[in-house]
Write an enzyme that holds these catalytic residues in place. Structure first.
Site, short mmCIF file in Angstrom:
data_model
loop_
_atom_site.label_atom_id
_atom_site.label_comp_id
_atom_site.label_asym_id
_atom_site.label_seq_id
_atom_site.Cartn_x
_atom_site.Cartn_y
_atom_site.Cartn_z
N ILE A 26 0.47 8.83 5.96
CA ILE A 26 0.33 7.52 6.62
C ILE A 26 0.96 7.53 8.00
CG2 ILE A 26 2.43 6.40 5.73
CD1 ILE A 26 -1.04 4.78 5.74
N LYS B 65 4.91 -0.49 3.40
CA LYS B 65 4.88 -1.14 2.08
C LYS B 65 4.89 -0.06 1.00
CE LYS B 65 0.94 0.34 0.71
NZ LYS B 65 0.47 0.82 -0.56
N ASP C 42 0.71 0.98 -6.15
CA ASP C 42 0.81 1.41 -4.75
C ASP C 42 -0.38 0.87 -3.96
OD1 ASP C 42 2.16 3.23 -2.63
OD2 ASP C 42 0.05 3.79 -2.60
#
Lengths: 316, 316
Positions: free
Chosen positions: B22, B99, B177
């Site tokens: 990410i 997150k 997730d």
């Protein structure tokens, strides 16, 4: 209610909802011994609970009757508390929630918001915080350097929770039903917030709630806290918190009732529920909420963060 | 930092901590395309990440170096975020949390308190809230009566999370997730708080996190919300939220990127991470925190309140 005059000049009219063991053993005597309250109703789907007190099967029946009531003490299993509390708040009633206050954190957050919107007093009653040794323990620890904490909470579910099948359902908390009492004391007497770092929970193969757990926490300064929970303890029962400090060891025993320090032992009378109702009366008369989610948040964190292990089935 | 002048007059010097997929795919391009930021370091226990950017194995190495930094973006697995964020906050750095913001609710509560104490900007970056269809969906729903919501979030973990073994560890969230992205959108576009009422989670026999779930929620007005999560979806992948209203059905698809209503279809460019960094720059320059725990609280509530089922082991 306003027609009956200010709550500062007359008793608070209170109903108990959910008439199980804790309502019978603790709430009724505490209310009857407190001149600030008058017990005006019981609510339970079962039969009438007390010979001299009006009884209703549901909160809607109570609110639809001509029985006047200012406040509600909710002692049902946690899975249904939020709906009942929300109904009570919408009707302008002050609300005491037995521990744990709700089955989820979103539920208690919504109730707190609703209580503020309706200007009613909402009180999350963590009864173990009112045990005789807790306030002295907090005071003794205040000027100490704390090095570590060990919490052992081991009891026999068959002795203390006979027939309470809801405790093994999802949302029933299992061994955290007593364990949350330990967390309510720890979060009261320790000066810094507790973080749950890792652990393991054991679930019986036929249950949706844990029967035991071994959990590592630490406070925000890195001070370690070990939590050991067991719901199958036979023989001597243990509800102990030991705190190692630079001034020696403090031990809270019997669920917070007895405090040992190097200076000696502090015994007090069992005063948890009388203190709860004095506190609730003060909150109502001062127009304030007293909502603390810290113990419930740590239980949710345990479910979120721990390993799960399946163990042999549990049969009462 | 003060020696280098006010943050309103120069770029914010930022480091990325945790250089996985990410960080590489989203954070680096979003930072480099935003003139408010300058990427000055990467931190990861692995090898150097970018040829032209200084690299450090730990945050302590970064803070002990002469590399100036104003802000930290934390993209590590969630289990270790709180310690890193706490170190950054104590050093006066602004912090963006990917997150989920932490592995537990007590961790994010402690970070929020610490951020306020140190007057730094802490930002819980729920990236799906910045998907192109989310703001239009919220606006479209604002004057509608909502009757029900159905959320289907089904993806193939082998395609989207290759090698991410931490996702199956305790605190790794498993199917939550991606599922927490759905909850971050739902809590953004729906007008009332969501309460989790019941559900079931399936845990592979060799994992400490769920692979699927079927969850019933409702809003505080009783409006039902069904959440279906699956991490083993092969073939077409589904990230849909359907909202039935008195003005017809709104469907958010592709994780919030596309909105269908009776009036037509709204497509937008992929703008999640550029929007996150615009938002973070604003928060820093306005000296405010932006912490929202609602999606994480619902995940904790799911673990706390749902039934657990063991299913066959998962092997990547």
């Amino acid at each position: 209610m306003q027609g009956r005059g200010s709550l500062s000049a007359r008793p608070i009219l209170i109903a108990i909802i959910g008439f199980g063991k804790i309502a019978h053993d603790q709430h009724v005597p505490a209310i009857r011994d407190n001149a600030s309250f008058q017990l005006v109703a019981t609510v339970d789907p079962g039969e009438a609970c007390l010979p001299d007190v009006p009884h209703f099967p549901t909160i809607e029946d109570l609110l639809g009757s001509d029985c006047e009531v200012d406040a509600i003490a909710i002692c049902t299993p946690p899975q249904i508390r939020q709906r009942i509390a929300q109904t009570a708040i919408m009707a302008g009633k002050h609300v005491l929630l037995e521990k744990p206050p709700c089955a989820t954190l979103a539920e208690i957050a919504a109730l707190e918001q609703s209580a503020q919107d309706h200007a009613i007093s909402l009180f999350t009653a963590w009864h173990s915080r009112f045990a005789a040794g807790v306030a002295p323990a907090k005071a003794w620890l205040a000027d100490k350097q704390i090095r570590s904490v060990k919490i052992d909470w081991r009891e026999d579910v068959r002795v203390w929770h006979p027939g309470q099948t809801w405790i093994w359902d999802a949302g029933g908390f299992g061994v955290f039903d007593p364990g949350i009492n330990a967390l309510s004391i720890a979060t009261e007497i320790l000066p810094r917030p507790l973080l749950l770092r890792r652990g393991a929970l054991q679930f019986p193969a036929n249950c949706d709630a844990p029967v035991s757990g071994q959990i590592e926490l630490e406070d925000s300064g890195g001070m370690p806290v070990a939590l050991n929970l067991d719901f199958l303890q036979t023989g001597p029962q243990t509800w102990d918190i030991a705190v190692e400090t630079d001034g020696g060891t403090l031990i809270l025993q019997q669920g917070g009732a007895v405090m040992h320090t190097p200076e000696g032992t502090h015994h007090g009378e069992d005063c948890e529920y009388p203190a709860i109702y004095r506190h609730f009366a003060d909150a109502i008369r001062q127009g304030r909420c007293d909502v603390d989610i810290a113990p419930l948040r740590l239980v949710a964190d345990a479910f979120l963060r721990c390993r799960f292990e399946r163990v042999e089935p549990f049969y009462e």
